[in-house]
Design a protein around this motif. Sequence first.
Motif, mmCIF file in Angstrom:
data_model
loop_
_atom_site.group_PDB
_atom_site.id
_atom_site.type_symbol
_atom_site.label_atom_id
_atom_site.label_comp_id
_atom_site.label_asym_id
_atom_site.label_seq_id
_atom_site.Cartn_x
_atom_site.Cartn_y
_atom_site.Cartn_z
ATOM 1 N N TYR A 50 0.764 -1.231 0.168
ATOM 2 C CA TYR A 50 0.051 0.019 -0.005
ATOM 3 C C TYR A 50 0.941 1.366 0.130
ATOM 4 C CZ TYR A 50 -4.279 -2.692 0.333
ATOM 5 O OH TYR A 50 -5.144 -3.427 0.027
ATOM 6 N N ARG A 51 2.222 1.240 0.338
ATOM 7 C CA ARG A 51 3.094 2.358 0.250
ATOM 8 C C ARG A 51 3.754 2.547 -0.959
ATOM 9 N NH1 ARG A 51 6.092 2.681 5.740
ATOM 10 N NH2 ARG A 51 5.691 4.957 5.809
ATOM 11 N N ALA A 52 4.474 1.446 -1.485
ATOM 12 C CA ALA A 52 5.578 1.450 -2.321
ATOM 13 C C ALA A 52 5.356 0.932 -3.781
ATOM 14 C CB ALA A 52 6.902 1.083 -1.881
ATOM 15 N N ILE A 53 4.132 0.625 -4.154
ATOM 16 C CA ILE A 53 3.914 -0.074 -5.404
ATOM 17 C C ILE A 53 3.118 0.997 -6.148
ATOM 18 C CG2 ILE A 53 2.409 -1.663 -6.568
ATOM 19 C CD1 ILE A 53 4.548 -2.929 -4.953
ATOM 20 N N ASP A 54 3.696 1.179 -7.435
ATOM 21 C CA ASP A 54 3.261 2.002 -8.517
ATOM 22 C C ASP A 54 2.502 1.431 -9.447
ATOM 23 O OD1 ASP A 54 4.030 4.412 -7.163
ATOM 24 O OD2 ASP A 54 6.118 3.962 -7.922
ATOM 25 N N PHE A 55 1.445 2.048 -10.003
ATOM 26 C CA PHE A 55 0.882 1.231 -11.216
ATOM 27 C C PHE A 55 0.987 2.050 -12.345
ATOM 28 C CE2 PHE A 55 -1.493 -1.755 -8.861
ATOM 29 C CZ PHE A 55 -1.808 -1.200 -7.468
ATOM 30 N N GLU A 69 -4.135 -4.153 -23.250
ATOM 31 C CA GLU A 69 -3.244 -3.229 -22.469
ATOM 32 C C GLU A 69 -2.682 -4.266 -21.481
ATOM 33 O OE1 GLU A 69 -5.089 0.600 -21.170
ATOM 34 O OE2 GLU A 69 -6.470 0.442 -23.042
ATOM 35 N N CYS A 70 -1.676 -3.453 -20.641
ATOM 36 C CA CYS A 70 -1.017 -4.226 -19.580
ATOM 37 C C CYS A 70 -0.938 -2.944 -18.410
ATOM 38 C CB CYS A 70 0.268 -4.255 -19.944
ATOM 39 S SG CYS A 70 1.113 -5.360 -18.755
ATOM 40 N N LEU A 71 -1.274 -3.301 -17.101
ATOM 41 C CA LEU A 71 -1.112 -2.623 -15.833
ATOM 42 C C LEU A 71 0.116 -3.334 -15.286
ATOM 43 C CD1 LEU A 71 -2.132 -0.444 -14.255
ATOM 44 C CD2 LEU A 71 -3.427 -2.477 -13.003
ATOM 45 N N LEU A 72 1.225 -2.445 -15.313
ATOM 46 C CA LEU A 72 2.287 -3.006 -14.491
ATOM 47 C C LEU A 72 2.398 -2.477 -13.206
ATOM 48 C CD1 LEU A 72 5.188 -1.861 -17.216
ATOM 49 C CD2 LEU A 72 4.167 -4.193 -16.867
ATOM 50 N N LEU A 73 2.839 -3.486 -12.338
ATOM 51 C CA LEU A 73 2.903 -3.419 -10.638
ATOM 52 C C LEU A 73 4.561 -3.060 -10.534
ATOM 53 C CD1 LEU A 73 0.380 -5.974 -9.751
ATOM 54 C CD2 LEU A 73 -0.187 -3.583 -10.427
ATOM 55 N N VAL A 74 4.814 -1.930 -10.114
ATOM 56 C CA VAL A 74 6.218 -1.724 -10.125
ATOM 57 C C VAL A 74 6.423 -1.250 -8.636
ATOM 58 C CG1 VAL A 74 8.263 -0.017 -10.749
ATOM 59 C CG2 VAL A 74 6.301 -0.780 -12.480
ATOM 60 N N HIS A 75 7.608 -1.970 -8.141
ATOM 61 C CA HIS A 75 8.051 -1.738 -6.792
ATOM 62 C C HIS A 75 9.773 -1.127 -7.020
ATOM 63 C CE1 HIS A 75 10.178 -2.966 -2.989
ATOM 64 N NE2 HIS A 75 9.288 -2.259 -2.613
ATOM 65 N N VAL A 76 10.144 -0.179 -6.781
ATOM 66 C CA VAL A 76 11.564 0.167 -6.830
ATOM 67 C C VAL A 76 12.106 -0.123 -8.305
ATOM 68 C CG1 VAL A 76 13.539 0.432 -5.527
ATOM 69 C CG2 VAL A 76 11.825 0.095 -4.240
ATOM 70 N N ARG A 77 11.548 0.480 -9.215
ATOM 71 C CA ARG A 77 12.058 0.401 -10.434
ATOM 72 C C ARG A 77 12.133 -1.217 -10.826
ATOM 73 N NH1 ARG A 77 17.364 3.509 -10.275
ATOM 74 N NH2 ARG A 77 18.069 1.631 -10.868
ATOM 75 N N GLN A 78 11.358 -2.227 -10.207
ATOM 76 C CA GLN A 78 11.219 -3.594 -10.621
ATOM 77 C C GLN A 78 9.723 -3.847 -10.807
ATOM 78 O OE1 GLN A 78 12.757 -6.120 -7.658
ATOM 79 N NE2 GLN A 78 12.730 -7.800 -8.750
ATOM 80 N N VAL A 79 9.629 -4.499 -11.905
ATOM 81 C CA VAL A 79 7.978 -5.079 -12.123
ATOM 82 C C VAL A 79 7.778 -6.415 -11.287
ATOM 83 C CG1 VAL A 79 6.450 -5.944 -13.761
ATOM 84 C CG2 VAL A 79 8.192 -4.174 -14.466
ATOM 85 N N VAL A 80 6.905 -6.201 -10.421
ATOM 86 C CA VAL A 80 6.563 -7.295 -9.373
ATOM 87 C C VAL A 80 5.144 -7.743 -9.970
ATOM 88 C CG1 VAL A 80 7.776 -6.414 -7.504
ATOM 89 C CG2 VAL A 80 5.528 -5.694 -7.802
ATOM 90 N N THR A 108 -0.994 -10.738 0.137
ATOM 91 C CA THR A 108 -0.739 -9.359 0.710
ATOM 92 C C THR A 108 -1.734 -8.407 0.104
ATOM 93 O OG1 THR A 108 0.701 -8.792 -1.101
ATOM 94 C CG2 THR A 108 1.655 -9.570 0.514
ATOM 95 N N GLY A 109 -2.666 -8.859 -0.521
ATOM 96 C CA GLY A 109 -3.866 -7.882 -1.288
ATOM 97 C C GLY A 109 -3.107 -7.101 -2.450
ATOM 98 N N LEU A 110 -2.284 -7.528 -2.955
ATOM 99 C CA LEU A 110 -1.583 -6.830 -4.349
ATOM 100 C C LEU A 110 -2.777 -6.853 -5.504
ATOM 101 C CD1 LEU A 110 0.292 -4.855 -5.642
ATOM 102 C CD2 LEU A 110 1.740 -6.822 -5.928
#
Length: 169
Positions: A50-55, A69-80, A108-110
């Motif tokens: 909830y804090r560090a994941i960007d969409f 289309e594709c939604l990328l889940l990014v954590h600190v410049r890494q696709v998770v 984790t609810g991601l």
Amino acid sequence: MHGRHACPRSTPTGPATVATAQTPSAAHGRAKHARRGRTTGRLRRRILVYRAIDFLSTRIPGPSGTGEECLLLVHVRQVVGQVHYRICTDCARGVITALTIDERFHSTGLGTRALSHLRSRHPGLAWRSTLHMRTTRDLLRRMRIPTIAIDTPCPHAVRPPTDPSPDSG
């Protein structure tokens, strides 16, 4: 009289008893800096989600023009994680075709957060899914997204092939 508050006093029922202080490591039976339990690690990952994941949303290029289309889940410049989907605004439908999340972010609810993000990003669409794996099936059931058997593109998304050469006649 500094330190007087720490002296044991006698109680009305008997003489003073001295409590034995245990160190935190002795109380838990493990080293002070040992790995935390599963629930603590899961809670930390949930907070991280909830804090560090960007969409980041991106359109996948293709000759058919299916609107993939594709939604990328990014954590600190890494696709998770990734959510592949197709939308048609004419039919007001969206189809989720693929969902992958890094193993350390399971439970984790991601996934719930990613699908909620899609719903808020494209309001008014009726979402469906083509996924039948056990892990995604549970998530889709919780999010009330029905599964469809056949992945057929919307008739509006399929463009007829155009002939670039003019007819001479």
